[in-house]
Design a protein around this motif. Structure first.
Motif, PDB file in Angstrom:
ATOM      1  N   CYS A   4     -26.643   6.984  -9.016  1.00  0.00           N
ATOM      2  CA  CYS A   4     -27.899   7.457  -9.404  1.00  0.00           C
ATOM      3  C   CYS A   4     -28.776   6.139 -10.286  1.00  0.00           C
ATOM      4  CB  CYS A   4     -27.538   8.448 -10.552  1.00  0.00           C
ATOM      5  SG  CYS A   4     -26.353   9.905  -9.867  1.00  0.00           S
ATOM      6  N   ARG A   5     -29.916   6.448 -10.134  1.00  0.00           N
ATOM      7  CA  ARG A   5     -30.702   5.120 -10.780  1.00  0.00           C
ATOM      8  C   ARG A   5     -30.827   5.144 -12.184  1.00  0.00           C
ATOM      9  NH1 ARG A   5     -36.886   4.513 -10.175  1.00  0.00           N
ATOM     10  NH2 ARG A   5     -36.642   6.455  -8.921  1.00  0.00           N
ATOM     11  N   ASP A   6     -30.624   6.464 -12.932  1.00  0.00           N
ATOM     12  CA  ASP A   6     -30.640   6.413 -14.375  1.00  0.00           C
ATOM     13  C   ASP A   6     -29.186   5.652 -14.703  1.00  0.00           C
ATOM     14  OD1 ASP A   6     -32.868   7.567 -14.149  1.00  0.00           O
ATOM     15  OD2 ASP A   6     -32.143   9.760 -14.983  1.00  0.00           O
ATOM     16  N   TYR A   7     -28.119   5.737 -14.002  1.00  0.00           N
ATOM     17  CA  TYR A   7     -26.733   5.190 -14.347  1.00  0.00           C
ATOM     18  C   TYR A   7     -26.396   4.004 -13.896  1.00  0.00           C
ATOM     19  CZ  TYR A   7     -25.972  10.008 -16.117  1.00  0.00           C
ATOM     20  OH  TYR A   7     -25.918  11.083 -16.962  1.00  0.00           O
ATOM     21  N   LEU A  11     -23.484   1.592 -15.075  1.00  0.00           N
ATOM     22  CA  LEU A  11     -22.358   1.173 -14.231  1.00  0.00           C
ATOM     23  C   LEU A  11     -22.154  -0.383 -14.345  1.00  0.00           C
ATOM     24  CD1 LEU A  11     -23.111   3.300 -11.271  1.00  0.00           C
ATOM     25  CD2 LEU A  11     -20.984   3.792 -12.932  1.00  0.00           C
ATOM     26  N   SER A  12     -23.273  -0.936 -14.252  1.00  0.00           N
ATOM     27  CA  SER A  12     -22.806  -2.632 -14.459  1.00  0.00           C
ATOM     28  C   SER A  12     -22.426  -3.087 -15.866  1.00  0.00           C
ATOM     29  CB  SER A  12     -24.175  -3.341 -13.924  1.00  0.00           C
ATOM     30  OG  SER A  12     -25.255  -2.974 -14.867  1.00  0.00           O
ATOM     31  N   LEU A  13     -22.882  -2.366 -16.653  1.00  0.00           N
ATOM     32  CA  LEU A  13     -22.248  -2.701 -18.069  1.00  0.00           C
ATOM     33  C   LEU A  13     -20.922  -2.450 -18.345  1.00  0.00           C
ATOM     34  CD1 LEU A  13     -25.575  -1.566 -20.423  1.00  0.00           C
ATOM     35  CD2 LEU A  13     -24.615  -4.086 -19.924  1.00  0.00           C
ATOM     36  N   ARG A  14     -20.553  -0.938 -17.735  1.00  0.00           N
ATOM     37  CA  ARG A  14     -19.239  -0.502 -17.765  1.00  0.00           C
ATOM     38  C   ARG A  14     -18.144  -1.361 -17.167  1.00  0.00           C
ATOM     39  NH1 ARG A  14     -16.362   4.416 -18.260  1.00  0.00           N
ATOM     40  NH2 ARG A  14     -17.624   4.300 -20.273  1.00  0.00           N
ATOM     41  N   ALA A  15     -18.731  -1.930 -15.966  1.00  0.00           N
ATOM     42  CA  ALA A  15     -17.689  -2.768 -14.919  1.00  0.00           C
ATOM     43  C   ALA A  15     -17.458  -4.394 -15.689  1.00  0.00           C
ATOM     44  CB  ALA A  15     -18.433  -3.007 -13.738  1.00  0.00           C
ATOM     45  N   ALA A  16     -18.693  -4.583 -16.728  1.00  0.00           N
ATOM     46  CA  ALA A  16     -18.317  -5.914 -17.445  1.00  0.00           C
ATOM     47  C   ALA A  16     -17.964  -5.707 -18.920  1.00  0.00           C
ATOM     48  CB  ALA A  16     -19.821  -6.514 -17.719  1.00  0.00           C
ATOM     49  N   GLY A  17     -17.466  -4.286 -18.936  1.00  0.00           N
ATOM     50  CA  GLY A  17     -16.710  -4.071 -20.356  1.00  0.00           C
ATOM     51  C   GLY A  17     -17.602  -4.247 -21.479  1.00  0.00           C
ATOM     52  N   ALA A  18     -18.990  -4.093 -21.173  1.00  0.00           N
ATOM     53  CA  ALA A  18     -19.978  -4.197 -22.300  1.00  0.00           C
ATOM     54  C   ALA A  18     -20.505  -2.932 -22.579  1.00  0.00           C
ATOM     55  CB  ALA A  18     -21.081  -5.157 -21.777  1.00  0.00           C
ATOM     56  N   LEU A  19     -20.094  -1.731 -22.285  1.00  0.00           N
ATOM     57  CA  LEU A  19     -20.660  -0.681 -22.409  1.00  0.00           C
ATOM     58  C   LEU A  19     -19.872   0.223 -23.741  1.00  0.00           C
ATOM     59  CD1 LEU A  19     -22.886   1.266 -21.408  1.00  0.00           C
ATOM     60  CD2 LEU A  19     -21.422   2.479 -20.226  1.00  0.00           C
ATOM     61  N   ASP A  20     -20.641   0.665 -24.682  1.00  0.00           N
ATOM     62  CA  ASP A  20     -19.909   1.480 -25.710  1.00  0.00           C
ATOM     63  C   ASP A  20     -20.834   2.752 -26.294  1.00  0.00           C
ATOM     64  OD1 ASP A  20     -21.218  -0.237 -27.136  1.00  0.00           O
ATOM     65  OD2 ASP A  20     -19.802  -1.343 -27.784  1.00  0.00           O
ATOM     66  N   GLY A  21     -20.530   3.442 -27.186  1.00  0.00           N
ATOM     67  CA  GLY A  21     -21.395   4.305 -28.049  1.00  0.00           C
ATOM     68  C   GLY A  21     -21.739   5.406 -27.139  1.00  0.00           C
ATOM     69  N   ASP A  22     -22.698   5.744 -27.219  1.00  0.00           N
ATOM     70  CA  ASP A  22     -23.644   6.965 -26.847  1.00  0.00           C
ATOM     71  C   ASP A  22     -23.564   7.094 -25.342  1.00  0.00           C
ATOM     72  OD1 ASP A  22     -23.734   8.037 -29.179  1.00  0.00           O
ATOM     73  OD2 ASP A  22     -25.963   7.763 -29.294  1.00  0.00           O
ATOM     74  N   GLU A  23     -24.063   5.655 -24.829  1.00  0.00           N
ATOM     75  CA  GLU A  23     -24.154   5.424 -23.409  1.00  0.00           C
ATOM     76  C   GLU A  23     -22.836   5.541 -22.457  1.00  0.00           C
ATOM     77  OE1 GLU A  23     -26.288   1.864 -23.533  1.00  0.00           O
ATOM     78  OE2 GLU A  23     -28.018   2.939 -23.114  1.00  0.00           O
ATOM     79  N   ALA A  24     -21.952   5.057 -23.335  1.00  0.00           N
ATOM     80  CA  ALA A  24     -20.498   4.969 -22.699  1.00  0.00           C
ATOM     81  C   ALA A  24     -20.001   6.856 -22.584  1.00  0.00           C
ATOM     82  CB  ALA A  24     -19.265   4.365 -23.652  1.00  0.00           C
ATOM     83  N   ALA A  25     -20.444   7.304 -23.471  1.00  0.00           N
ATOM     84  CA  ALA A  25     -20.019   8.603 -23.382  1.00  0.00           C
ATOM     85  C   ALA A  25     -20.838   9.531 -22.415  1.00  0.00           C
ATOM     86  CB  ALA A  25     -20.101   9.340 -24.859  1.00  0.00           C
TER      87      ALA A  25
END
Ligand SMILES: [Zn+2]
Length: 146
Positions: A4-7, A11-25
Motif C-alpha cells: 500500500c502506498r501509505d505504508y 515498511l522500508s523504515l521497519r526493515a531498516a529497524g528505524a521505525l518506532d512510536g505511533d507509526e510502528a503501531a
C-alpha cells in the motif's frame, strides 16, 4: 503485488529497524490484514540484508590484526636493517682507519722520504719543479681582481 502506498515508507523504515512510536503501531495494526505489505516488508528486509556488510568474523578480525602486526614488524625490521647497515659501514670505516694506521703509520714514524740522490733520474722521468705562478695563471683558480 505492491505494498500500500501509505505504508511503503513505513515498511522500508521497519526493515531498516528505524521505525518506532505511533507509526510502528500503525504498521503493526495494518500488517496482519495486508499480504501485499507483508510481502513488501520481506522484500525490503531481503534487499537490506544484501546491502548490509556481513559482520566481521573472528577469522577476519585475526587476519586484520595480524596484518597490522605484520606491517609493524616489517617496518621495524627495515629500521633495524638500516641500523645494521650503518653499523657495518661504521665497522668498515673503523677497519679502514686501522689499516691506514698500520700501513701509513710506520712511514710517518720513519720521517720524510730521503731526497732522490740522482738528479739525472728525475730529469729522465721528465719531472720538473712546477712554476706556481704559471699554474695560477693557467688554471685561473683565483681571481686577483687586478
Ligand atoms: Zn498494506
Amino acid at each position: 503485488v505492491t505494498p500500500c502506498r501509505d505504508y511503503d515508507v513505513l515498511l522500508s523504515l521497519r526493515a531498516a529497524g528505524a521505525l518506532d512510536g505511533d507509526e510502528a503501531a500503525r504498521l503493526d495494526a495494518h500488517l496482519p490484514g495486508c499480504a501485499a505489505c507483508r510481502a513488501g516488508l520481506d522484500g525490503y528486509a531481503g534487499a537490506l540484508a544484501l546491502a548490509r556488510l556481513p559482520a566481521v568474523s573472528e577469522t577476519e578480525r585475526a587476519a586484520a590484526s595480524g596484518l597490522a602486526v605484520a606491517v609493524v614488524a616489517e617496518s621495524a625490521r627495515r629500521v633495524r636493517r638500516r641500523h645494521r647497515l650503518g653499523g657495518l659501514l661504521f665497522t668498515g670505516l673503523s677497519a679502514a682507519a686501522v689499516i691506514a694506521a698500520v700501513v701509513v703509520g710506520p712511514s710517518l714514524l720513519r720521517g720524510p722520504a730521503p731526497p732522490a740522490e740522482d738528479p739525472a733520474l728525475l730529469a729522465d722521468a721528465g719531472w720538473q719543479e712546477p712554476d706556481l705562478d704559471e699554474i695560477w695563471e693557467t688554471t685561473n683558480v683565483i681571481d686577483w681582481g687586478e
